[in-house]
Write a protein that holds these residues in place. Structure first.
Motif, PDB file in Angstrom:
ATOM      1  N   ALA A 114     -13.860   1.243  -3.019  1.00 58.78           N
ATOM      2  CA  ALA A 114     -13.654   2.647  -3.375  1.00 58.78           C
ATOM      3  C   ALA A 114     -14.014   3.570  -2.225  1.00 58.78           C
ATOM      4  O   ALA A 114     -13.315   4.561  -1.961  1.00 58.78           O
ATOM      5  N   ALA A 115     -15.104   3.265  -1.514  1.00 60.25           N
ATOM      6  CA  ALA A 115     -15.515   4.087  -0.377  1.00 60.25           C
ATOM      7  C   ALA A 115     -14.504   3.996   0.759  1.00 60.25           C
ATOM      8  O   ALA A 115     -14.183   5.002   1.406  1.00 60.25           O
ATOM      9  N   ALA A 144      -4.869   1.028  -3.216  1.00 60.64           N
ATOM     10  CA  ALA A 144      -5.339   0.420  -4.455  1.00 60.64           C
ATOM     11  C   ALA A 144      -6.633  -0.348  -4.213  1.00 60.64           C
ATOM     12  O   ALA A 144      -6.863  -0.874  -3.114  1.00 60.64           O
ATOM     13  N   THR A 145      -7.474  -0.418  -5.239  1.00 67.00           N
ATOM     14  CA  THR A 145      -8.743  -1.149  -5.159  1.00 67.00           C
ATOM     15  C   THR A 145      -8.837  -2.076  -6.369  1.00 67.00           C
ATOM     16  O   THR A 145      -9.488  -1.736  -7.374  1.00 67.00           O
ATOM     17  N   ARG A 149     -14.368  -5.460  -3.664  1.00 69.56           N
ATOM     18  CA  ARG A 149     -14.294  -6.037  -2.319  1.00 69.56           C
ATOM     19  C   ARG A 149     -12.877  -6.085  -1.768  1.00 69.56           C
ATOM     20  O   ARG A 149     -12.651  -6.630  -0.687  1.00 69.56           O
ATOM     21  N   THR A 150     -11.925  -5.518  -2.471  1.00 71.42           N
ATOM     22  CA  THR A 150     -10.530  -5.596  -2.040  1.00 71.42           C
ATOM     23  C   THR A 150      -9.911  -4.207  -2.008  1.00 71.42           C
ATOM     24  O   THR A 150     -10.013  -3.442  -2.964  1.00 71.42           O
ATOM     25  N   VAL A 151      -9.250  -3.908  -0.892  1.00 65.88           N
ATOM     26  CA  VAL A 151      -8.534  -2.640  -0.777  1.00 65.88           C
ATOM     27  C   VAL A 151      -7.144  -2.937  -0.226  1.00 65.88           C
ATOM     28  O   VAL A 151      -6.991  -3.732   0.708  1.00 65.88           O
ATOM     29  N   GLU A 152      -6.141  -2.336  -0.836  1.00 61.95           N
ATOM     30  CA  GLU A 152      -4.746  -2.583  -0.467  1.00 61.95           C
ATOM     31  C   GLU A 152      -4.068  -1.270  -0.089  1.00 61.95           C
ATOM     32  O   GLU A 152      -4.201  -0.270  -0.791  1.00 61.95           O
ATOM     33  N   PHE A 153      -3.328  -1.297   1.010  1.00 58.97           N
ATOM     34  CA  PHE A 153      -2.594  -0.129   1.501  1.00 58.97           C
ATOM     35  C   PHE A 153      -1.101  -0.441   1.428  1.00 58.97           C
ATOM     36  O   PHE A 153      -0.651  -1.495   1.901  1.00 58.97           O
ATOM     37  N   THR A 154      -0.334   0.489   0.883  1.00 55.80           N
ATOM     38  CA  THR A 154       1.118   0.324   0.792  1.00 55.80           C
ATOM     39  C   THR A 154       1.789   1.498   1.490  1.00 55.80           C
ATOM     40  O   THR A 154       1.454   2.663   1.239  1.00 55.80           O
ATOM     41  N   PHE A 155       2.761   1.170   2.349  1.00 57.99           N
ATOM     42  CA  PHE A 155       3.477   2.181   3.130  1.00 57.99           C
ATOM     43  C   PHE A 155       4.919   2.291   2.659  1.00 57.99           C
ATOM     44  O   PHE A 155       5.512   1.324   2.153  1.00 57.99           O
TER      45      PHE A 155
END
Length: 528
Positions: A114-115, A144-145, A149-155
């Motif tokens: 989240a951070a 998205a989180t 422990r997981t962060v996802e970036f979508t372009f």
């Protein structure tokens, strides 16, 4: 008993530019903290690494923040830091990072998914206040989180540059409490970071003090040190005069000069002060034309000025560690190709192009067109240490009948002039070890757009493709095309390749450079 060289006073006990002298009484009191005193050549202006584009700001910010990834300065390989591993979709539109579990901000809050998401949302929200951040997050559609422990970036489209962007100072991780402050508040201090040092005090145009974080235990993969920083703290002091910095370094009033100038290197060498240099990747020092300026709206005039510069002649005022430009990109940048043949000094060609554009020799040896002299204003900060280079260019262009006026301004006036387009030329350098750095300057949609262009052109088409392309050979070809277009259209008039030239007292060891050639003080220490 004299003070040992490696026992340092804190900032409160030692005024800027005044040597520490005195005696130490024999007592049971613990020794004073070891504080590394580091001179900056200009005021940082804004401490927030998410916003700051200035070299001095980023020197400080680099010590305060950790990043998702690290980058090997030699190979360019992206390596783990806060992220232990990651996956990238084949089309480079989705990035998924797995985070360490043991990382916290200075205030004890966790560096969780989240951070991390909040930090990248902040870069998007800052917009033009973060010219680098805006470039790094270009096309970012969603974060998205799935878990802590997981962060996802979508372009929206392939973003070939994003993985490398996660290693840059601008994407360094700040605590949510800091992100809740206004951008203006963050510029002046109060930052809560994730790196090996903690921000203590900040006095504009004077000093910034940092203390080592005692529980720091997550250095990047390229770090040569582990655990808490090797010194107890850092004090950055503003010393704008290079001669004063050189003298202070020789006499022990400071321990490090982050901006050693060519004229001071011999004196430092004679005094036994080591000087270390590393070329900076990215766009070297380049004159950027305001293409809304009446004279410079004509690409023929801009092209003429490209060939009016005798680049080898600039070497006389450069550091021995620097060289004149052979492309828009510096030679250590991934994607660099030698374009010297397109940057030849050809005064006859330049004169013919100006003649054809209607700028003819006039009275006072200055060319005129429709009764208007070819007078151009180069606006820059009064603290800019590169003014000797500008003076050489001024002399070279004068031989051609071009009146280049050098306009040094104080920090506030310079920022306003550049923001409002009140110039004919600015001279910028942008550090990034990736060819997509070209987008930061030359895209019509970039936050900076120093060319003040209003309509997309061929260079924008090429930059879009460069940002989407991951295949190395195709990416190289596109980088070459962009650089040629920037020179051929006179968007860029490259001058020289910059280097980070740092002087450190003989008793100081362990100062290293990151992949962007910014000094790292995490492992710096005093040797007895």
């Amino acid at each position: 008993m004299s003070v040992p060289r490696n026992v340092r006073a804190t900032g409160a006990a030692l005024a800027v530019g005044v040597a520490a002298t005195g005696v130490v009484a024999c007592s049971d009191q613990p020794p004073r903290a070891e504080v590394l005193r580091i001179a900056l050549s200009a005021d940082p202006q804004c401490l927030d690494p998410h916003q700051a584009p200035h070299t001095e700001s980023l020197h400080v910010g680099r010590q305060l923040v950790a990043n998702l990834t690290d980058q090997d300065p030699t190979t360019g390989e992206i390596l783990p830091w806060i992220a232990t591993d990651w996956t990238v979709s084949e089309d480079a539109t989705r990035y998924r990072f797995t985070l360490r579990e043991d990382v916290t901000f200075d205030d004890g809050t966790p560096v969780d998914a989240a951070a991390v998401a909040s930090n990248f949302e902040d870069l998007r929200a800052l917009g033009a206040k973060s010219p680098f951040g805006r470039s790094y997050t270009k096309g970012l559609r969603d974060i998205a989180t799935p878990d802590s422990r997981t962060v996802e970036f979508t372009f929206d489209a392939p973003s070939a540059q994003f993985l490398q962007a996660t290693s840059m100072v601008t994407t360094g991780l700040l605590a949510p409490a800091t992100l809740a402050a206004t951008p203006e508040e963050r510029c002046t201090g109060g930052l809560i970071g994730s790196g090996p040092f903690v921000l203590d005090t900040h006095s504009p145009n004077a000093s910034t003090t940092l203390s080592a974080r005692t529980d720091y235990a997550w250095p990047g993969a390229t770090a040569t040190h582990s655990g808490a920083a090797a010194v107890d703290g850092l004090e950055f002091v503003v010393m704008t005069e290079s001669g004063i910095r050189s003298g202070a370094l020789q006499t022990g009033q400071i321990d490090v000069d982050t901006d050693v100038q060519a004229q001071d290197e011999a004196a430092l060498s004679g005094a036994g002060v080591p000087v270390t240099a590393r070329a900076r990747p990215g766009v070297g020092y380049t004159l950027l034309a305001n293409e809304q300026s009446p004279a410079l709206s004509d690409p023929a005039v801009r092209r003429a000025l490209v060939h009016a510069v005798d680049r080898p002649e600039l070497a006389a005022v450069l550091s021995p560690h620097e060289t004149y430009a052979t492309s828009v990109l510096s030679a250590v940048t991934p994607g660099y190709t030698d374009l010297s043949s397109e940057l030849t000094h050809d005064p006859d060609r330049a004169a013919a192009e100006l003649d054809a554009a209607g700028w003819l020799p006039g009275p006072g040896r200055v060319r005129v067109k429709d009764g208007r002299p070819l007078t151009l204003r180069l606006v820059f900060a009064a603290t800019d240490t590169r003014s000797p280079v500008y003076e050489v260019v001024q002399q070279q262009w004068a031989r051609l009948g071009v009146d280049l006026q050098l306009i040094p301004l104080d920090a506030g006036a310079n920022s306003e002039a550049q923001k409002n387009g009140d110039y004919d030329f600015v001279c910028w350098a942008v550090t990034r070890p990736d060819p997509v750095v070209l987008d930061t300057l030359f895209s019509v949609t970039s936050a900076s757009n120093p060319n003040r262009r209003t309509e997309p052109g061929n260079i924008d088409v090429l930059l879009t493709e460069l940002g989407r392309t991951t295949e190395p050979a195709a990416r190289q070809q596109l980088a070459d095309q962009v650089a040629r277009e920037a020179i051929g259209q006179g968007h860029a008039i490259p001058l020289f390749e910059q280097s980070a030239v740092v002087g450190a007292a003989a008793a100081v060891n362990g100062v290293t450079f990151d992949a962007s050639s910014r000094p790292l003080f995490y492992g710096a220490r005093f040797e007895s």
